[in-house]
Design a protein around this motif. Structure first.
Motif, PDB file in Angstrom:
ATOM      1  N   GLU A 161       0.818  -1.221   0.000  1.00 19.85           N
ATOM      2  CA  GLU A 161       0.000   0.000   0.000  1.00 19.85           C
ATOM      3  C   GLU A 161       0.850   1.267   0.000  1.00 19.85           C
ATOM      4  OE1 GLU A 161      -3.785   1.933   2.468  1.00 19.85           O
ATOM      5  OE2 GLU A 161      -2.674   0.212   3.273  1.00 19.85           O
ATOM      6  N   GLU A 162       1.912   1.261   0.777  1.00 21.85           N
ATOM      7  CA  GLU A 162       2.755   2.454   0.873  1.00 21.85           C
ATOM      8  C   GLU A 162       3.418   2.779  -0.456  1.00 21.85           C
ATOM      9  OE1 GLU A 162       5.549   2.065   4.024  1.00 21.85           O
ATOM     10  OE2 GLU A 162       4.031   1.999   5.611  1.00 21.85           O
ATOM     11  N   LEU A 163       3.890   1.749  -1.151  1.00 19.95           N
ATOM     12  CA  LEU A 163       4.525   1.969  -2.450  1.00 19.95           C
ATOM     13  C   LEU A 163       3.502   2.475  -3.468  1.00 19.95           C
ATOM     14  CD1 LEU A 163       7.081   1.814  -4.127  1.00 19.95           C
ATOM     15  CD2 LEU A 163       6.560  -0.576  -4.623  1.00 19.95           C
ATOM     16  N   LEU A 164       2.282   1.933  -3.421  1.00 19.96           N
ATOM     17  CA  LEU A 164       1.236   2.377  -4.350  1.00 19.96           C
ATOM     18  C   LEU A 164       0.877   3.837  -4.122  1.00 19.96           C
ATOM     19  CD1 LEU A 164      -1.207  -0.673  -4.464  1.00 19.96           C
ATOM     20  CD2 LEU A 164       0.367   0.098  -6.246  1.00 19.96           C
ATOM     21  N   GLU A 165       0.930   4.277  -2.866  1.00 26.07           N
ATOM     22  CA  GLU A 165       0.631   5.678  -2.554  1.00 26.07           C
ATOM     23  C   GLU A 165       1.666   6.615  -3.159  1.00 26.07           C
ATOM     24  OE1 GLU A 165       0.345   5.857   1.668  1.00 26.07           O
ATOM     25  OE2 GLU A 165      -1.701   5.046   1.739  1.00 26.07           O
ATOM     26  N   ILE A 166       2.840   6.077  -3.454  1.00 26.45           N
ATOM     27  CA  ILE A 166       3.892   6.875  -4.108  1.00 26.45           C
ATOM     28  C   ILE A 166       3.771   6.790  -5.627  1.00 26.45           C
ATOM     29  CG2 ILE A 166       6.382   7.109  -4.446  1.00 26.45           C
ATOM     30  CD1 ILE A 166       6.751   5.962  -1.612  1.00 26.45           C
ATOM     31  N   LEU A 167       3.571   5.573  -6.131  1.00 28.15           N
ATOM     32  CA  LEU A 167       3.564   5.354  -7.574  1.00 28.15           C
ATOM     33  C   LEU A 167       2.292   5.868  -8.261  1.00 28.15           C
ATOM     34  CD1 LEU A 167       4.997   1.715  -7.790  1.00 28.15           C
ATOM     35  CD2 LEU A 167       6.170   3.839  -8.399  1.00 28.15           C
ATOM     36  N   THR A 168       1.126   5.618  -7.653  1.00 28.33           N
ATOM     37  CA  THR A 168      -0.141   5.921  -8.310  1.00 28.33           C
ATOM     38  C   THR A 168      -0.302   7.393  -8.686  1.00 28.33           C
ATOM     39  OG1 THR A 168      -1.209   4.045  -7.227  1.00 28.33           O
ATOM     40  CG2 THR A 168      -2.646   5.738  -8.138  1.00 28.33           C
ATOM     41  N   PRO A 169      -0.086   8.345  -7.759  1.00 26.51           N
ATOM     42  CA  PRO A 169      -0.254   9.758  -8.142  1.00 26.51           C
ATOM     43  C   PRO A 169       0.677  10.180  -9.277  1.00 26.51           C
ATOM     44  CG  PRO A 169      -0.185   9.533  -5.758  1.00 26.51           C
ATOM     45  CD  PRO A 169       0.232   8.213  -6.328  1.00 26.51           C
ATOM     46  N   ALA A 170       1.913   9.693  -9.240  1.00 26.28           N
ATOM     47  CA  ALA A 170       2.874  10.070 -10.282  1.00 26.28           C
ATOM     48  C   ALA A 170       2.452   9.524 -11.641  1.00 26.28           C
ATOM     49  CB  ALA A 170       4.265   9.555  -9.911  1.00 26.28           C
ATOM     50  N   LEU A 171       2.004   8.270 -11.678  1.00 30.11           N
ATOM     51  CA  LEU A 171       1.565   7.668 -12.939  1.00 30.11           C
ATOM     52  C   LEU A 171       0.292   8.338 -13.440  1.00 30.11           C
ATOM     53  CD1 LEU A 171       2.246   3.911 -12.117  1.00 30.11           C
ATOM     54  CD2 LEU A 171       3.466   5.305 -13.796  1.00 30.11           C
ATOM     55  N   ASP A 172      -0.630   8.648 -12.524  1.00 34.21           N
ATOM     56  CA  ASP A 172      -1.874   9.310 -12.922  1.00 34.21           C
ATOM     57  C   ASP A 172      -1.603  10.697 -13.490  1.00 34.21           C
ATOM     58  OD1 ASP A 172      -3.428   7.162 -12.265  1.00 34.21           O
ATOM     59  OD2 ASP A 172      -4.086   7.946 -10.325  1.00 34.21           O
ATOM     60  N   ARG A 173      -0.654  11.403 -12.907  1.00 32.26           N
ATOM     61  CA  ARG A 173      -0.300  12.734 -13.431  1.00 32.26           C
ATOM     62  C   ARG A 173       0.252  12.620 -14.853  1.00 32.26           C
ATOM     63  NH1 ARG A 173       1.568  13.759  -8.171  1.00 32.26           N
ATOM     64  NH2 ARG A 173       3.706  13.210  -8.768  1.00 32.26           N
ATOM     65  N   SER A 174       1.103  11.639 -15.075  1.00 41.29           N
ATOM     66  CA  SER A 174       1.669  11.443 -16.410  1.00 41.29           C
ATOM     67  C   SER A 174       0.572  11.119 -17.417  1.00 41.29           C
ATOM     68  CB  SER A 174       2.702  10.314 -16.381  1.00 41.29           C
ATOM     69  OG  SER A 174       3.790  10.631 -15.553  1.00 41.29           O
ATOM     70  N   LEU A 175      -0.386  10.296 -16.994  1.00 42.35           N
ATOM     71  CA  LEU A 175      -1.482   9.931 -17.877  1.00 42.35           C
ATOM     72  C   LEU A 175      -2.384  11.122 -18.157  1.00 42.35           C
ATOM     73  CD1 LEU A 175      -2.596   7.514 -19.393  1.00 42.35           C
ATOM     74  CD2 LEU A 175      -3.990   6.965 -17.406  1.00 42.35           C
TER      75      LEU A 175
END
Length: 337
Positions: free
Chosen positions: A209-223
């Protein structure tokens, strides 16, 4: 009409190392692909170069099926790029596949379309750059194999597929059947992985969960940045075109891909003086014209490619669009071209 994806493909960091583990030198791949050796140190290549690399790897290893299986199993999870690392650390297999389909848009040239129906889940491979020639058979195979491999590694269970369909020959079919654990069908109309729907509920032991909280916003911004380069009308029409071969897409599935509610999507389309129904009709019309201009496609295949299972329905729609039958339009098109 092409999609909004650029002609830039990112090479996964562990790709060349994976080939090395299989006993294939990077410089041999570059030479076989007739590319400069500097391609090995490049993190971004063109679509043509990317396809050439996959073709070269397939030629060097000999059998497409063997190449698919060996590369899918040898690639280390630690070398996954962020777009795959996020799915690997998802809550369950369903969450992982949905994340993979969403973030695959950041990694052209292939895209994924997921559909759950009854006891099965189908995943169709589509090419994001519409109008391009299909990619190498090996790339198709490794993409579908990695989806199953994702589930196996995440759940730590020997999951099997229900059916795998390929449009082109894939080498040693028996080897692929042993790997996927199911029947392999070649010469199909689509490239599709069919999973058991019950497996989608399996939790991932790799959930973080902690890693997803870091990765998800960054990937969503790129998308979001990628999608903001076009209007919502253009984006929706592009998604519709990409999904047509899997049937008639609905506003709910498109809204889900855009990460908005179907009500919000319809409101935004209304603001641009259009509707989902209008865009679906436009997308089918535009794709029909593009496909009919290709003499290698027969009328029945064109109907299928734009989402019509019934050829007569396609004929009726085309008469409304062009005032003529697809066959007559094609004849006139080439006689005047």
């Amino acid at each position: 009409m092409k999609s909004y994806t650029s002609d830039q493909i990112k090479i996964p960091p562990g790709f060349w190392e994976g080939l090395h583990q299989l006993g294939i030198a990077a410089h041999d791949v570059a030479r076989q692909a007739q590319l400069p050796l500097t391609i090995i140190t490049e993190s971004i290549v063109t679509t043509a170069q990317y396809f050439a690399i996959w073709e070269a790897y397939s030629d060097l290893i000999g059998d497409t099926a063997q190449a698919i299986i060996e590369l899918a199993t040898v690639f280390e999870t630690a070398k996954y790029p962020p777009t795959v690392l996020a799915p690997y650390h998802a809550r369950d297999y369903r969450d992982a596949l949905n994340r993979m389909a969403r973030y695959k848009q950041l990694c052209p040239p292939e895209g994924l379309l997921i559909n759950e129906d009854g006891e099965r889940c189908t995943i169709d491979l589509e090419w994001l750059n519409l109008g391009e020639q299909p990619g190498p058979s090996l790339l198709v195979g490794i993409t579908l194999a990695c989806l199953l491999e994702l589930g196996r590694r995440g759940t730590d269970q020997p999951l099997t597929a229900q059916l795998v369909e390929f449009s082109e020959p894939m080498g040693d079919v028996q080897a692929l059947e042993a790997y996927f654990g199911c029947r392999i069908r070649t010469g199909a109309k689509r490239n599709r992985l069919t999973l058991f729907r019950r497996d989608l509920d399996r939790p991932f032991l790799s959930y973080n969960e902690e890693l997803l909280e870091i990765l998800t916003p960054a990937l969503d911004r790129s998308l979001d940045e990628l999608q903001s380069n076009r209007s919502i009308t253009e984006t929706v029409k592009w998604i519709i075109k990409r999904c047509l071969t899997a049937g008639r897409p609905d506003i709910q599935s498109v809204a889900k891909e855009l990460n908005v509610s179907d009500r919000t999507l319809q409101r935004r389309l209304t603001d641009e003086n259009t509707s989902f129904k209008q865009l679906l009709t436009q997308a089918r019309h535009e794709q029909a014209i593009e496909y009919l201009a290709d003499p290698s496609l027969d009328i029945k295949e064109v109907a299928f490619l734009i989402g019509y299972e019934d050829q007569n329905s396609f004929y009726r729609a085309f008469r409304l669009w062009e005032g003529d039958t697809p066959s007559n339009w094609r004849t006139e098109h080439f006689s005047t071209g």
